[in-house]
Design a protein around this motif. Structure first.
Motif, mmCIF file in Angstrom:
data_model
loop_
_atom_site.group_PDB
_atom_site.id
_atom_site.type_symbol
_atom_site.label_atom_id
_atom_site.label_comp_id
_atom_site.label_asym_id
_atom_site.label_seq_id
_atom_site.Cartn_x
_atom_site.Cartn_y
_atom_site.Cartn_z
ATOM 1 N N TYR A 24 -12.538 7.386 -0.159
ATOM 2 C CA TYR A 24 -13.867 6.920 -0.949
ATOM 3 C C TYR A 24 -14.887 8.040 -0.818
ATOM 4 O O TYR A 24 -15.688 8.566 -1.597
ATOM 5 C CB TYR A 24 -14.004 5.573 -0.937
ATOM 6 C CG TYR A 24 -13.419 4.696 -1.733
ATOM 7 C CD1 TYR A 24 -13.103 4.714 -2.998
ATOM 8 C CD2 TYR A 24 -12.532 3.582 -0.971
ATOM 9 C CE1 TYR A 24 -12.107 3.796 -3.502
ATOM 10 C CE2 TYR A 24 -11.633 2.983 -1.730
ATOM 11 C CZ TYR A 24 -11.546 2.866 -3.195
ATOM 12 O OH TYR A 24 -10.644 2.094 -3.824
ATOM 13 N N ARG A 73 -15.830 1.513 -8.512
ATOM 14 C CA ARG A 73 -14.643 0.941 -8.202
ATOM 15 C C ARG A 73 -14.838 -0.680 -8.547
ATOM 16 O O ARG A 73 -13.654 -0.994 -9.186
ATOM 17 C CB ARG A 73 -14.722 1.001 -6.477
ATOM 18 C CG ARG A 73 -13.083 0.275 -6.024
ATOM 19 C CD ARG A 73 -13.001 0.198 -4.647
ATOM 20 N NE ARG A 73 -14.296 -0.653 -4.031
ATOM 21 C CZ ARG A 73 -14.958 -0.647 -3.044
ATOM 22 N NH1 ARG A 73 -14.565 0.385 -1.921
ATOM 23 N NH2 ARG A 73 -15.944 -1.428 -2.455
ATOM 24 N N ILE A 93 -9.048 8.714 -7.806
ATOM 25 C CA ILE A 93 -8.542 7.798 -7.142
ATOM 26 C C ILE A 93 -7.017 7.781 -6.733
ATOM 27 O O ILE A 93 -6.341 7.460 -5.966
ATOM 28 C CB ILE A 93 -8.691 6.539 -7.875
ATOM 29 C CG1 ILE A 93 -10.005 5.761 -7.626
ATOM 30 C CG2 ILE A 93 -7.819 5.305 -7.825
ATOM 31 C CD1 ILE A 93 -10.106 5.241 -6.276
ATOM 32 N N CYS A 94 -6.353 8.799 -7.871
ATOM 33 C CA CYS A 94 -5.164 8.959 -7.747
ATOM 34 C C CYS A 94 -4.792 9.889 -6.865
ATOM 35 O O CYS A 94 -3.529 10.709 -7.106
ATOM 36 C CB CYS A 94 -4.229 9.105 -9.168
ATOM 37 S SG CYS A 94 -4.617 7.491 -10.417
ATOM 38 N N SER A 140 -7.061 -3.817 -5.907
ATOM 39 C CA SER A 140 -6.787 -2.758 -4.954
ATOM 40 C C SER A 140 -6.842 -1.438 -5.640
ATOM 41 O O SER A 140 -6.763 -1.327 -6.695
ATOM 42 C CB SER A 140 -5.460 -3.057 -4.035
ATOM 43 O OG SER A 140 -4.374 -2.698 -4.913
ATOM 44 N N ARG A 141 -6.902 -0.459 -4.726
ATOM 45 C CA ARG A 141 -6.737 0.889 -5.280
ATOM 46 C C ARG A 141 -5.468 1.322 -5.707
ATOM 47 O O ARG A 141 -5.390 1.921 -6.900
ATOM 48 C CB ARG A 141 -7.180 1.673 -3.862
ATOM 49 C CG ARG A 141 -7.254 3.365 -4.433
ATOM 50 C CD ARG A 141 -7.727 4.288 -3.276
ATOM 51 N NE ARG A 141 -7.505 5.632 -3.570
ATOM 52 C CZ ARG A 141 -8.151 6.499 -2.972
ATOM 53 N NH1 ARG A 141 -8.767 6.406 -2.005
ATOM 54 N NH2 ARG A 141 -8.066 7.695 -3.241
ATOM 55 N N LYS A 144 0.885 -1.264 -0.118
ATOM 56 C CA LYS A 144 0.051 -0.133 0.083
ATOM 57 C C LYS A 144 0.955 1.391 -0.040
ATOM 58 O O LYS A 144 0.363 2.483 -0.262
ATOM 59 C CB LYS A 144 -0.954 0.019 1.175
ATOM 60 C CG LYS A 144 -1.954 -1.228 1.370
ATOM 61 C CD LYS A 144 -2.574 -1.354 0.205
ATOM 62 C CE LYS A 144 -3.784 -2.406 0.500
ATOM 63 N NZ LYS A 144 -4.680 -2.401 -0.645
ATOM 64 N N ASP A 152 -5.363 4.026 3.068
ATOM 65 C CA ASP A 152 -4.875 2.722 2.082
ATOM 66 C C ASP A 152 -3.612 3.125 1.175
ATOM 67 O O ASP A 152 -3.699 2.179 0.339
ATOM 68 C CB ASP A 152 -6.260 2.311 1.531
ATOM 69 C CG ASP A 152 -6.359 0.672 1.390
ATOM 70 O OD1 ASP A 152 -5.621 -0.040 2.309
ATOM 71 O OD2 ASP A 152 -6.750 0.381 0.311
ATOM 72 N N LEU A 178 -5.235 -0.005 -9.031
ATOM 73 C CA LEU A 178 -6.229 0.813 -10.234
ATOM 74 C C LEU A 178 -5.428 2.030 -10.683
ATOM 75 O O LEU A 178 -5.434 2.434 -11.744
ATOM 76 C CB LEU A 178 -7.536 0.959 -9.472
ATOM 77 C CG LEU A 178 -8.779 1.248 -10.058
ATOM 78 C CD1 LEU A 178 -9.208 0.433 -11.137
ATOM 79 C CD2 LEU A 178 -9.793 1.794 -9.252
#
Length: 218
Positions: free
Chosen positions: A173, A191, A167-168, A202-203, A104, A127, A206
């Motif tokens: 969220y 998502r 997301i970046c 996972s984020r 992470k 996360d 992604l």
């Protein structure tokens, strides 16, 4: 009411550093060290002997079972454990590989104590954590091998593209739902749909895929 402390495990083959990290993390108000391990094999043994840690601070280069094999094993068997990779090296290939395998975040061993605390907080609450000096390396590395044909083969709606851009960032969220004026359930649907389209889990995965394939420009 007593707040539950965040449980951290430390895996590093250098005993002196491992002990120093344990003492430092134990000094943080909201953290406690659950166990220490000298490599991935030791992690596998000790994780069955203790309660499950919230975060594992994981050295990349260890004998016996290194960080790559260990994070892959953890991601498969204990996906809820958040792995913060630790290394002396800022090589973009190493960083990207660790993130793709399930880490992470990634920090260098020469960081300040305050930055380590910030990294642990960010990984636990958001996360994800990458310091700016590493983020630039990753973006540069991902852009080098982007594949335009693969980008064109995946259709994304404008809302999905906007979601990917957020997301970046460091937004949660919940923050993203507010910013896009959507319900948290709808954000979960976006998502999960993108997880399936990009074949990631996972984020972090992604974000890496989105940047690499040019859907997001940082």
């Amino acid at each position: 009411m007593i707040n539950k402390k965040i449980k951290v495990a430390i895996a590093d083959d250098h005993t002196l550093l491992r002990k120093a990290l344990g003492k430092l993390i134990s000094s943080y108000e909201n953290y406690t060290v659950l166990f220490e391990a000298e490599n991935g094999v030791d992690v596998k043994v000790k994780i069955t002997q203790h309660s499950i840690p919230d975060i594992i601070l994981l050295d990349v280069n260890m004998p016996g079972m290194d960080g790559f094999d260990t994070v892959q094993w953890l991601h498969k068997n204990y996906p809820h454990i958040k792995v913060l990779a630790l290394s002396m090296f800022s090589d973009e290939k190493i960083i990207i590989r660790m993130l793709r395998l399930g880490a992470k975040g990634y920090v260098l061993k020469n960081i300040d104590p305050d930055e380590l605390l910030n990294a642990l907080d960010s990984v636990f609450k958001k996360d994800f954590y990458l310091p700016e000096y590493i983020s630039g390396k990753i973006i540069s590395g991902l852009n080098k091998d982007g594949d335009e044909s693969e980008k064109q083969s995946i259709f994304l709606s404008e809302k999905e593209k906007e979601f990917l851009q957020l997301i970046c960032s460091e937004l949660t969220y919940k923050d993203i739902a507010v910013k896009l004026n959507l319900s948290p359930r709808t954000i979960d649907d976006y998502r999960n749909a993108l997880f399936e389209k990009f074949s990631v889990k996972s984020r972090v995965g992604l974000a890496i895929f989105a940047i690499k394939r040019g859907f997001v420009v940082i």
